[in-house]
Design a protein around this motif. Structure first.
Motif, PDB file in Angstrom:
ATOM      1  N   UNK A   1       0.783  -1.238   0.000  1.00  0.00           N
ATOM      2  CA  UNK A   1       0.000   0.000   0.000  1.00  0.00           C
ATOM      3  C   UNK A   1       0.814   1.287   0.000  1.00  0.00           C
ATOM      4  N   UNK A   2       2.116   1.159   0.224  1.00  0.00           N
ATOM      5  CA  UNK A   2       2.937   2.362   0.261  1.00  0.00           C
ATOM      6  C   UNK A   2       2.912   3.082  -1.083  1.00  0.00           C
ATOM      7  N   UNK A   3       2.638   4.357  -1.015  1.00  0.00           N
ATOM      8  CA  UNK A   3       2.539   5.145  -2.248  1.00  0.00           C
ATOM      9  C   UNK A   3       3.896   5.718  -2.637  1.00  0.00           C
ATOM     10  N   UNK A   4       4.201   5.630  -3.924  1.00  0.00           N
ATOM     11  CA  UNK A   4       5.457   6.198  -4.399  1.00  0.00           C
ATOM     12  C   UNK A   4       5.084   7.383  -5.290  1.00  0.00           C
ATOM     13  N   UNK A   5       5.238   8.582  -4.747  1.00  0.00           N
ATOM     14  CA  UNK A   5       4.842   9.799  -5.446  1.00  0.00           C
ATOM     15  C   UNK A   5       5.669  10.053  -6.691  1.00  0.00           C
ATOM     16  N   UNK A   6       5.020  10.487  -7.779  1.00  0.00           N
ATOM     17  CA  UNK A   6       5.741  10.827  -8.993  1.00  0.00           C
ATOM     18  C   UNK A   6       6.637  12.018  -8.677  1.00  0.00           C
ATOM     19  N   UNK A   7       7.901  11.948  -9.007  1.00  0.00           N
ATOM     20  CA  UNK A   7       8.865  13.010  -8.735  1.00  0.00           C
ATOM     21  C   UNK A   7       8.350  14.408  -9.074  1.00  0.00           C
ATOM     22  N   UNK A   8       7.662  14.568 -10.198  1.00  0.00           N
ATOM     23  CA  UNK A   8       7.167  15.896 -10.570  1.00  0.00           C
ATOM     24  C   UNK A   8       6.271  16.508  -9.491  1.00  0.00           C
ATOM     25  N   UNK A   9       5.467  15.658  -8.909  1.00  0.00           N
ATOM     26  CA  UNK A   9       4.555  16.144  -7.870  1.00  0.00           C
ATOM     27  C   UNK A   9       5.326  16.761  -6.712  1.00  0.00           C
ATOM     28  N   UNK A  10       6.290  16.000  -6.223  1.00  0.00           N
ATOM     29  CA  UNK A  10       7.097  16.495  -5.110  1.00  0.00           C
ATOM     30  C   UNK A  10       7.881  17.736  -5.507  1.00  0.00           C
ATOM     31  N   UNK A  11       8.417  17.686  -6.703  1.00  0.00           N
ATOM     32  CA  UNK A  11       9.213  18.819  -7.188  1.00  0.00           C
ATOM     33  C   UNK A  11       8.389  20.098  -7.206  1.00  0.00           C
ATOM     34  N   UNK A  12       7.193  19.965  -7.739  1.00  0.00           N
ATOM     35  CA  UNK A  12       6.318  21.136  -7.822  1.00  0.00           C
ATOM     36  C   UNK A  12       5.980  21.668  -6.440  1.00  0.00           C
ATOM     37  N   UNK A  13       5.786  20.728  -5.543  1.00  0.00           N
ATOM     38  CA  UNK A  13       5.463  21.086  -4.167  1.00  0.00           C
ATOM     39  C   UNK A  13       6.586  21.920  -3.552  1.00  0.00           C
ATOM     40  N   UNK A  14       7.791  21.416  -3.701  1.00  0.00           N
ATOM     41  CA  UNK A  14       8.945  22.106  -3.133  1.00  0.00           C
ATOM     42  C   UNK A  14       9.190  23.441  -3.829  1.00  0.00           C
ATOM     43  N   UNK A  15       8.864  23.472  -5.086  1.00  0.00           N
ATOM     44  CA  UNK A  15       9.061  24.720  -5.839  1.00  0.00           C
ATOM     45  C   UNK A  15       8.124  25.797  -5.299  1.00  0.00           C
ATOM     46  N   UNK A  16       6.867  25.429  -5.135  1.00  0.00           N
ATOM     47  CA  UNK A  16       5.903  26.375  -4.596  1.00  0.00           C
ATOM     48  C   UNK A  16       6.327  26.848  -3.211  1.00  0.00           C
ATOM     49  N   UNK A  17       6.976  25.931  -2.515  1.00  0.00           N
ATOM     50  CA  UNK A  17       7.400  26.256  -1.154  1.00  0.00           C
ATOM     51  C   UNK A  17       8.382  27.407  -1.124  1.00  0.00           C
ATOM     52  N   UNK A  18       9.110  27.562  -2.208  1.00  0.00           N
ATOM     53  CA  UNK A  18      10.123  28.617  -2.224  1.00  0.00           C
ATOM     54  C   UNK A  18       9.553  29.935  -2.704  1.00  0.00           C
ATOM     55  N   UNK A  19       8.245  30.018  -2.735  1.00  0.00           N
ATOM     56  CA  UNK A  19       7.625  31.268  -3.113  1.00  0.00           C
ATOM     57  C   UNK A  19       7.153  31.223  -4.544  1.00  0.00           C
ATOM     58  N   UNK A  20       7.187  30.021  -5.132  1.00  0.00           N
ATOM     59  CA  UNK A  20       6.687  29.873  -6.485  1.00  0.00           C
ATOM     60  C   UNK A  20       7.694  30.243  -7.542  1.00  0.00           C
ATOM     61  N   UNK A  21       8.708  30.988  -7.145  1.00  0.00           N
ATOM     62  CA  UNK A  21       9.697  31.418  -8.142  1.00  0.00           C
ATOM     63  C   UNK A  21      11.118  31.336  -7.616  1.00  0.00           C
ATOM     64  N   UNK A  22      11.841  30.284  -7.984  1.00  0.00           N
ATOM     65  CA  UNK A  22      13.225  30.089  -7.528  1.00  0.00           C
ATOM     66  C   UNK A  22      14.114  31.170  -8.106  1.00  0.00           C
ATOM     67  N   UNK A  23      13.483  32.061  -8.829  1.00  0.00           N
ATOM     68  CA  UNK A  23      14.203  33.124  -9.495  1.00  0.00           C
ATOM     69  C   UNK A  23      14.942  34.000  -8.491  1.00  0.00           C
TER      70      UNK A  23
END
Length: 130
Positions: free
Chosen positions: A104-126
């Motif tokens: 039952x352990x879920x293995x999240x698609x990398x893109x999902x996590x990546x997007x999550x972390x990206x948003x965490x930085x204010x949406x713009x790593x710029x």
DNA sequence: CAATTGACTTGAT
DNA sequence: TATCAAGCCAATT
């Protein structure tokens, strides 16, 4: 708008992505968020749901401990509810109240996590900010 | 800023 | 298999 989302917010965001019938362990959530040993912090975050008002619902019941067992303490009702909800989603527990993590352990698609972390930085790593 | 808390993990007994 | 102890982390006080 808010500054960078707190750790809690990230936890909620990721947990919201866990599909029905799948689960994630506290330690795995922490690891995915970039904090390999933050399992306890994840538990703290989820327990805080009782006091924090989140607009979108969080499927908190899809997070169990690394052994595949319900880990809620001091709230038998909540633990029971979690167990019931998971069974509702098709998850099977053995006689000892344990679910098969390898299954039952879920293995999240990398893109999902990546997007999550990206948003965490204010949406713009710029905005480089050393 | 230091102490405390808790829905964790892991390794040793 | 069951207990215990020690690490680890973010939020709270």
């Amino acid at each position: 708008m808010q500054p960078s989302p707190s750790f809690n917010t990230l936890v909620y965001a990721l947990v919201r992505h866990i599909p029905r019938g799948k689960v994630l362990s506290y330690g795995r959530v922490a690891e995915l968020l970039g904090v390999p040993n933050g399992a306890r912090a994840v538990g703290w975050a989820l327990s805080a749901l009782k006091y924090t008002r989140v607009v979108e619902p969080v499927p908190w019941h899809r997070v169990v401990n690394a052994q595949g067992r319900i880990s809620i303490k001091g709230a038998p009702e909540a633990a029971f509810e979690q167990h019931a909800r998971l069974e509702d989603e098709g998850i099977v527990f053995d006689e000892r109240g344990t679910l098969d993590m390898s299954r039952y352990l879920w293995d999240p698609p990398p893109p999902v996590v990546a997007e999550l972390l990206r948003d965490a930085q204010g949406g713009r790593p710029d905005a480089d900010a050393p």
